[in-house]
Design a protein around this motif. Structure first.
Motif, PDB file in Angstrom:
ATOM      1  N   LEU A  64      11.906  -1.678   4.601  1.00  0.00           N
ATOM      2  CA  LEU A  64      11.703  -2.327   3.949  1.00  0.00           C
ATOM      3  C   LEU A  64      11.276  -3.520   4.077  1.00  0.00           C
ATOM      4  N   GLN A  65      11.517  -4.817   4.060  1.00  0.00           N
ATOM      5  CA  GLN A  65      11.565  -5.846   3.946  1.00  0.00           C
ATOM      6  C   GLN A  65       9.235  -6.633   4.826  1.00  0.00           C
ATOM      7  N   LEU A  66       9.680  -5.303   5.479  1.00  0.00           N
ATOM      8  CA  LEU A  66       8.254  -4.964   5.839  1.00  0.00           C
ATOM      9  C   LEU A  66       6.697  -4.674   5.313  1.00  0.00           C
ATOM     10  N   ALA A  67       7.737  -3.593   3.964  1.00  0.00           N
ATOM     11  CA  ALA A  67       6.361  -3.363   3.103  1.00  0.00           C
ATOM     12  C   ALA A  67       6.769  -4.109   1.913  1.00  0.00           C
ATOM     13  N   ARG A  68       7.734  -4.596   1.723  1.00  0.00           N
ATOM     14  CA  ARG A  68       7.311  -5.833   0.974  1.00  0.00           C
ATOM     15  C   ARG A  68       6.364  -7.146   1.439  1.00  0.00           C
ATOM     16  N   LYS A  69       6.167  -7.640   2.753  1.00  0.00           N
ATOM     17  CA  LYS A  69       5.778  -8.803   2.184  1.00  0.00           C
ATOM     18  C   LYS A  69       4.241  -8.320   2.879  1.00  0.00           C
ATOM     19  N   TRP A  70       4.165  -7.317   3.171  1.00  0.00           N
ATOM     20  CA  TRP A  70       2.769  -6.637   3.428  1.00  0.00           C
ATOM     21  C   TRP A  70       1.825  -6.307   2.049  1.00  0.00           C
ATOM     22  N   ARG A  71       2.838  -5.847   1.139  1.00  0.00           N
ATOM     23  CA  ARG A  71       1.965  -5.266  -0.408  1.00  0.00           C
ATOM     24  C   ARG A  71       1.993  -7.106  -1.013  1.00  0.00           C
ATOM     25  N   GLN A  72       2.318  -7.733  -0.496  1.00  0.00           N
ATOM     26  CA  GLN A  72       2.301 -10.020  -1.438  1.00  0.00           C
ATOM     27  C   GLN A  72       1.308 -10.277  -0.443  1.00  0.00           C
ATOM     28  N   ASP A  73       0.879  -9.320   0.931  1.00  0.00           N
ATOM     29  CA  ASP A  73      -0.398 -10.234   1.084  1.00  0.00           C
ATOM     30  C   ASP A  73      -2.212  -9.509   0.853  1.00  0.00           C
ATOM     31  N   ALA A  74      -2.525 -10.295   0.428  1.00  0.00           N
ATOM     32  CA  ALA A  74      -3.754  -9.665  -0.467  1.00  0.00           C
ATOM     33  C   ALA A  74      -4.856  -9.216   0.781  1.00  0.00           C
ATOM     34  N   ARG A  75      -4.381  -9.481   1.920  1.00  0.00           N
ATOM     35  CA  ARG A  75      -5.422  -8.310   3.606  1.00  0.00           C
ATOM     36  C   ARG A  75      -4.981  -7.250   3.180  1.00  0.00           C
ATOM     37  N   SER A  76      -3.631  -7.012   3.282  1.00  0.00           N
ATOM     38  CA  SER A  76      -3.334  -6.130   3.552  1.00  0.00           C
ATOM     39  C   SER A  76      -2.207  -5.100   1.978  1.00  0.00           C
ATOM     40  N   LYS A  77      -2.358  -5.758   1.170  1.00  0.00           N
ATOM     41  CA  LYS A  77      -2.107  -4.826   0.596  1.00  0.00           C
ATOM     42  C   LYS A  77      -2.468  -3.550   0.110  1.00  0.00           C
ATOM     43  N   PRO A  91      18.335   7.507  -4.342  1.00  0.00           N
ATOM     44  CA  PRO A  91      18.616   5.415  -4.392  1.00  0.00           C
ATOM     45  C   PRO A  91      17.856   4.759  -3.198  1.00  0.00           C
ATOM     46  N   ASP A  92      18.076   5.216  -1.526  1.00  0.00           N
ATOM     47  CA  ASP A  92      16.858   4.839  -0.861  1.00  0.00           C
ATOM     48  C   ASP A  92      15.369   5.290  -0.953  1.00  0.00           C
ATOM     49  N   LYS A  93      15.427   6.213  -1.183  1.00  0.00           N
ATOM     50  CA  LYS A  93      13.875   6.170  -1.633  1.00  0.00           C
ATOM     51  C   LYS A  93      13.141   5.961  -2.851  1.00  0.00           C
ATOM     52  N   VAL A  94      14.055   5.413  -3.691  1.00  0.00           N
ATOM     53  CA  VAL A  94      13.625   5.098  -4.548  1.00  0.00           C
ATOM     54  C   VAL A  94      13.130   3.769  -3.975  1.00  0.00           C
ATOM     55  N   ALA A  95      14.439   2.915  -3.040  1.00  0.00           N
ATOM     56  CA  ALA A  95      14.200   1.258  -3.498  1.00  0.00           C
ATOM     57  C   ALA A  95      12.891   1.138  -2.553  1.00  0.00           C
ATOM     58  N   GLY A  96      12.964   2.813  -1.411  1.00  0.00           N
ATOM     59  CA  GLY A  96      11.033   2.359  -0.690  1.00  0.00           C
ATOM     60  C   GLY A  96      10.034   2.570  -1.337  1.00  0.00           C
ATOM     61  N   LEU A  97      10.204   3.474  -1.937  1.00  0.00           N
ATOM     62  CA  LEU A  97       9.096   2.994  -3.525  1.00  0.00           C
ATOM     63  C   LEU A  97       9.056   1.928  -3.933  1.00  0.00           C
ATOM     64  N   ASP A  98       9.927   1.166  -4.477  1.00  0.00           N
ATOM     65  CA  ASP A  98       9.695   0.204  -4.892  1.00  0.00           C
ATOM     66  C   ASP A  98       8.724  -1.004  -4.254  1.00  0.00           C
ATOM     67  N   ALA A  99       9.769  -1.380  -2.659  1.00  0.00           N
ATOM     68  CA  ALA A  99       9.219  -1.455  -1.965  1.00  0.00           C
ATOM     69  C   ALA A  99       7.912  -2.001  -1.877  1.00  0.00           C
ATOM     70  N   GLY A 100       6.955  -0.880  -2.500  1.00  0.00           N
ATOM     71  CA  GLY A 100       5.736  -0.687  -2.132  1.00  0.00           C
ATOM     72  C   GLY A 100       5.270   0.541  -1.364  1.00  0.00           C
ATOM     73  N   ALA A 101       5.936   1.093  -0.608  1.00  0.00           N
ATOM     74  CA  ALA A 101       5.678   2.588  -0.108  1.00  0.00           C
ATOM     75  C   ALA A 101       5.141   3.668  -0.845  1.00  0.00           C
ATOM     76  N   ASP A 102       4.174   4.252  -0.796  1.00  0.00           N
ATOM     77  CA  ASP A 102       3.180   5.183  -1.070  1.00  0.00           C
ATOM     78  C   ASP A 102       4.024   6.480  -1.295  1.00  0.00           C
ATOM     79  N   ASP A 103       4.344   6.694  -0.067  1.00  0.00           N
ATOM     80  CA  ASP A 103       5.302   8.193   0.360  1.00  0.00           C
ATOM     81  C   ASP A 103       6.176   7.989   1.322  1.00  0.00           C
ATOM     82  N   TYR A 104       7.639   8.355   0.706  1.00  0.00           N
ATOM     83  CA  TYR A 104       7.984   8.854   1.852  1.00  0.00           C
ATOM     84  C   TYR A 104       8.747   9.714   2.541  1.00  0.00           C
TER      85      TYR A 104
END
Length: 241
Positions: A64-77, A91-104
């Protein structure tokens, strides 16, 4: 020779990583394995993959932390992220998607479903080939350059949000159910929960800023994009006076 898509597997369990890697390799992909966030970051710094399979439970930084970090990085977003985890509650699926995941994808999973979801996410992240330019009111989208602007100001959209907006603008004023949007934007070859549409609509509205009211929720039906958003209720208008 056709390029084999590179898939970064971020998974701390070697047996699972090896199983996924073997199946990817046998189906035209080039798998790269990283057992934690630090190793994954080194791979990203060296060469961006075409997609990331990201386990939630990792030593050190969580998926979850990695997804958020990579989505905030212009190179990897713009790199598609598929969250791979045993946490299957909504709730876990929603958290994953909200963190920037495209699929779960919930463990245990079938390799065929995993492959289908990877192909689907790669399809929808492929840049538009058409040189189509659409303008609705002050909102403009250029499919050839992947640019969106409102009242002349550029807007930053993720790949899925761009494709979602493109489809809504091409079919403006029409109401689309979540199922229809899943079929048209995500593809009809893979099962994705309808909640995914709501999460990406939320992201799209945030990215559109002042133009967010153009994306309307039609209660009990779905969504539509309109050049003339519904006026605020009279009570709300009076409250502002």
């Amino acid at each position: 020779m056709k390029k084999r898509p590179r898939i970064l597997i971020v998974e701390d369990e070697p047996a699972i990583a090896e199983l996924v890697a073997v199946n990817l390799r046998h189906n035209g992909f080039t798998p790269i394995w990283a057992e934690d966030g630090d190793a994954a970051q080194r791979e990203l710094d060296t060469l961006l993959p075409d997609a990331i399979l990201l386990d939630w439970m990792l030593p050190g930084q969580s998926g979850l932390q990695l997804a958020r970090k990579w989505r905030q990085d212009a190179r990897s977003k713009g790199v598609p992220i598929l969250m791979l985890t045993a946490r299957g509650d909504e709730p876990d699926k929603v958290a994953g998607l909200d963190a920037g995941a495209d699929d779960y994808i919930t463990k245990p999973f079938s390799t065929q479903e995993l492959l289908a979801r990877i192909r689907a996410v790669l399809r929808r992240h492929t840049p538009e080939q058409a040189s189509e330019r659409i303008a609705i009111g002050a909102l403009e989208l250029d499919a050839a350059t992947h640019r969106v602007s409102h009242a002349g100001q550029p807007l930053k959209l993720g790949p899925t949000e761009f494709k979602l907006l493109h489809y809504l603008m091409k079919h403006a004023e029409r109401v689309h159910s979540r199922t229809q949007l899943l079929d048209r934007v995500w593809g009809d070859h893979v099962v994705i929960e309808e909640r995914t549409v709501d999460v990406h609509i939320k992201r799209l509205r945030e990215a559109l800023g002042a133009a967010s009211t153009m994306v309307e929720t039609v209660r009990g039906t779905g969504y539509r994009l309109t050049a003339a958003p519904a006026p605020a209720p009279a009570s709300a208008a009076l409250a502002k006076e």
